[in-house]
Design a protein around this motif. Structure first.
Motif, PDB file in Angstrom:
ATOM      1  N   HIS A  80       0.819  -1.227   0.000  1.00  0.00           N
ATOM      2  CA  HIS A  80       0.000   0.000   0.000  1.00  0.00           C
ATOM      3  C   HIS A  80       0.845   1.266   0.000  1.00  0.00           C
ATOM      4  O   HIS A  80       0.720   2.115   0.893  1.00  0.00           O
ATOM      5  CB  HIS A  80      -0.961   0.014   1.187  1.00  0.00           C
ATOM      6  N   ASP A 180      -8.451  -2.095  -3.048  1.00  0.00           N
ATOM      7  CA  ASP A 180      -9.350  -2.760  -2.107  1.00  0.00           C
ATOM      8  C   ASP A 180      -9.812  -1.852  -0.976  1.00  0.00           C
ATOM      9  O   ASP A 180     -10.855  -2.092  -0.387  1.00  0.00           O
ATOM     10  CB  ASP A 180      -8.675  -4.006  -1.503  1.00  0.00           C
ATOM     11  N   GLU A 181      -9.043  -0.807  -0.691  1.00  0.00           N
ATOM     12  CA  GLU A 181      -9.438   0.022   0.453  1.00  0.00           C
ATOM     13  C   GLU A 181     -10.393   1.130   0.020  1.00  0.00           C
ATOM     14  O   GLU A 181     -10.094   2.323   0.122  1.00  0.00           O
ATOM     15  CB  GLU A 181      -8.184   0.546   1.173  1.00  0.00           C
ATOM     16  N   HIS A 258      -6.599  -9.325  -0.847  1.00  0.00           N
ATOM     17  CA  HIS A 258      -6.196  -8.697   0.418  1.00  0.00           C
ATOM     18  C   HIS A 258      -7.182  -9.210   1.459  1.00  0.00           C
ATOM     19  O   HIS A 258      -8.254  -8.660   1.644  1.00  0.00           O
ATOM     20  CB  HIS A 258      -6.235  -7.179   0.305  1.00  0.00           C
TER      21      HIS A 258
HETATM   22 ZN   LIG Z   1      -5.195  -4.039   1.070  1.00  0.00          ZN
END
Ligand SMILES: [Zn+2]
Length: 416
Positions: A80, A180-181, A258
């Motif tokens: 990240h 994904d976040e 993730h």
């Molecule tokens: Zn992630």
């Protein structure tokens, strides 16, 4: 070109003490006949909280590789990272998770969106992708909307990717793009648009981490519709295979999950779909190894158990503060957290059983586990006292780490 292997698994090691115990689990798996490359990952956020340097992750991994005579590939993931944070990872990482979640939904220039839609007439209409049940049906307006949502993120990925290329050289690292976040999952058609855009930006992406439907809370099992996950996961694999040939992306391109760790109910599904399709996968976990350290210290009793209890007591009185950075990925039921006084009377196995992730164990406490998972700052605060206890009790702690990784993760995911 440095190419990611078909199967890889990301492990975290908050305090850089367990690389050997982790690697041992991959060795046992190799004896089962499945080669999975370990990828040590630690995000910028975790480094900041602990005050550690990226080089420490590489050093611990390299030492484990040497000691255990591991001759197969292994990697270190700058997890990240963004343009502002990537530089300090350049020397010690060969895997970069380029996080563009913040750019999703921000519009690229109208001119760029228009050019994308014009360039990609193939995305409009009925799209028959082998492996996807029903043909994807998209209108020009759909493609325009999806490009509006993701094009800027793809351009940002290109900027970060080129920055790394300039410093490390082309083909010298593995690039992952993560989104994904974010709040909303990406649908398979969106994934296709994203991959087309990444190809346009000349990002040689080898793993892509979309957000899937359902909740991926830290350190506990998946909450969501399993059938829907299976459909989405298979469709994503089909979209990736299609995009690789259509847009000439690297043949090694695969999904990165993730997982936030411990998605036990998804493992058999992922294994089944991989077996059926022959696809590879990268599964990233969330540093739950540190929970095995706490479990090991509790099991060790004496000073180890005392420190484990001390950390819980402190966590219990700082719940809001500790949980704030992870609010969207934990669900703690305050009513289920035992009081510090209660825990003070526990013996080591009771403490360990509450935290160890065996969901049907009568003593297992999901809220306590999640709280401790986000409380690693408190162990960092204990400093040398914590790491010295880990060293003194290494035989007990390492056993927890290896068994957890092999029995509860690698085996169900890759063997059965
Ligand atoms: Zn992630």
């Amino acid at each position: 070109m440095l190419t990611i292997e078909k199967f890889s698994f990301g492990v975290g090691d908050r305090f850089a003490q367990q690389a050997k115990a982790q690697l041992k689990a991959f060795q046992i798996l190799a004896r089962d006949g499945v080669d999975v490359s370990p990828v040590w990952n630690k995000s910028n956020r975790e480094h900041t909280f602990i005050g550690s340097e990226p080089q420490s992750v590489f050093d611990a991994a390299q030492e484990a590789v040497k000691t255990l005579n591991w001759k197969k590939p292994w990697h270190v993931d700058a997890d990240h990272i963004r343009l502002e944070t990537v530089d300090k990872y350049l020397a010690s990482s060969d895997f970069f998770t380029i996080d563009v979640a913040e750019s999703i939904g921000k519009r690229a220039s109208a001119k760029d969106v228009k050019a994308f839609v014009q360039r990609h007439a193939e995305l409009v209409g009925k799209l028959k992708i082998p492996g996807v049940g029903a043909p994807l049906a998209t209108t020009r307006a759909d493609v325009e909307r999806m490009a509006g949502k993701y094009l800027l993120a793809a351009q940002e990925a290109g900027r970060i990717y080129n920055h790394i290329v300039a410093k490390k050289g082309k083909g010298k690292f593995i690039a992952e793009v993560s989104m994904d976040e974010t709040d909303l999952p990406q649908t398979p058609p969106e994934l296709l648009v994203i991959l087309a855009a990444l190809a346009d930006e000349k990002v040689r992406v080898q793993t892509i981490a979309p957000k899937f439907t359902g909740r991926f809370n830290k350190g506990v099992d998946y909450v969501g519709n399993l059938a829907q996950f299976e459909q989405e996961f298979s469709d994503d694999l089909a979209v990736i295979a299609h995009a690789v040939s259509r847009y000439r992306l690297p043949a090694s391109l695969k999904l990165s999950v993730h997982s936030g760790s411990d998605k036990f109910s998804l493992y058999p599904i992922i294994r089944r779909v991989l077996q059926r399709t022959g696809a590879g996968v990268h599964v990233k976990t969330a540093g739950t190894t540190w929970l095995e350290e706490i479990i090991g210290l509790a099991e060790a009793g004496g000073d180890g158990l005392a420190l484990a209890k001390e950390i819980y007591t402190s966590a219990r009185s700082h719940v809001d503060e500790l949980c704030a950075p992870y609010a969207s990925v934990i669900d703690i039921d305050m009513g289920k957290l035992p009081s510090a006084e209660t825990v003070a009377n526990w013996d080591g196995s009771q403490f360990a059983n509450a935290v160890r992730h065996i969901p049907d164990h009568p003593d297992f406490n999901s809220s306590m586990r999640q709280l401790l998972h986000v409380s690693f700052k408190l162990a960092a605060k204990a400093g040398a006292r914590y790491t010295e206890l880990l060293k003194t009790n290494d035989h007990i702690v390492a056993k927890q780490v290896t068994q957890n990784l092999y029995i509860r993760h690698l085996k169900p995911l890759f063997v059965a």
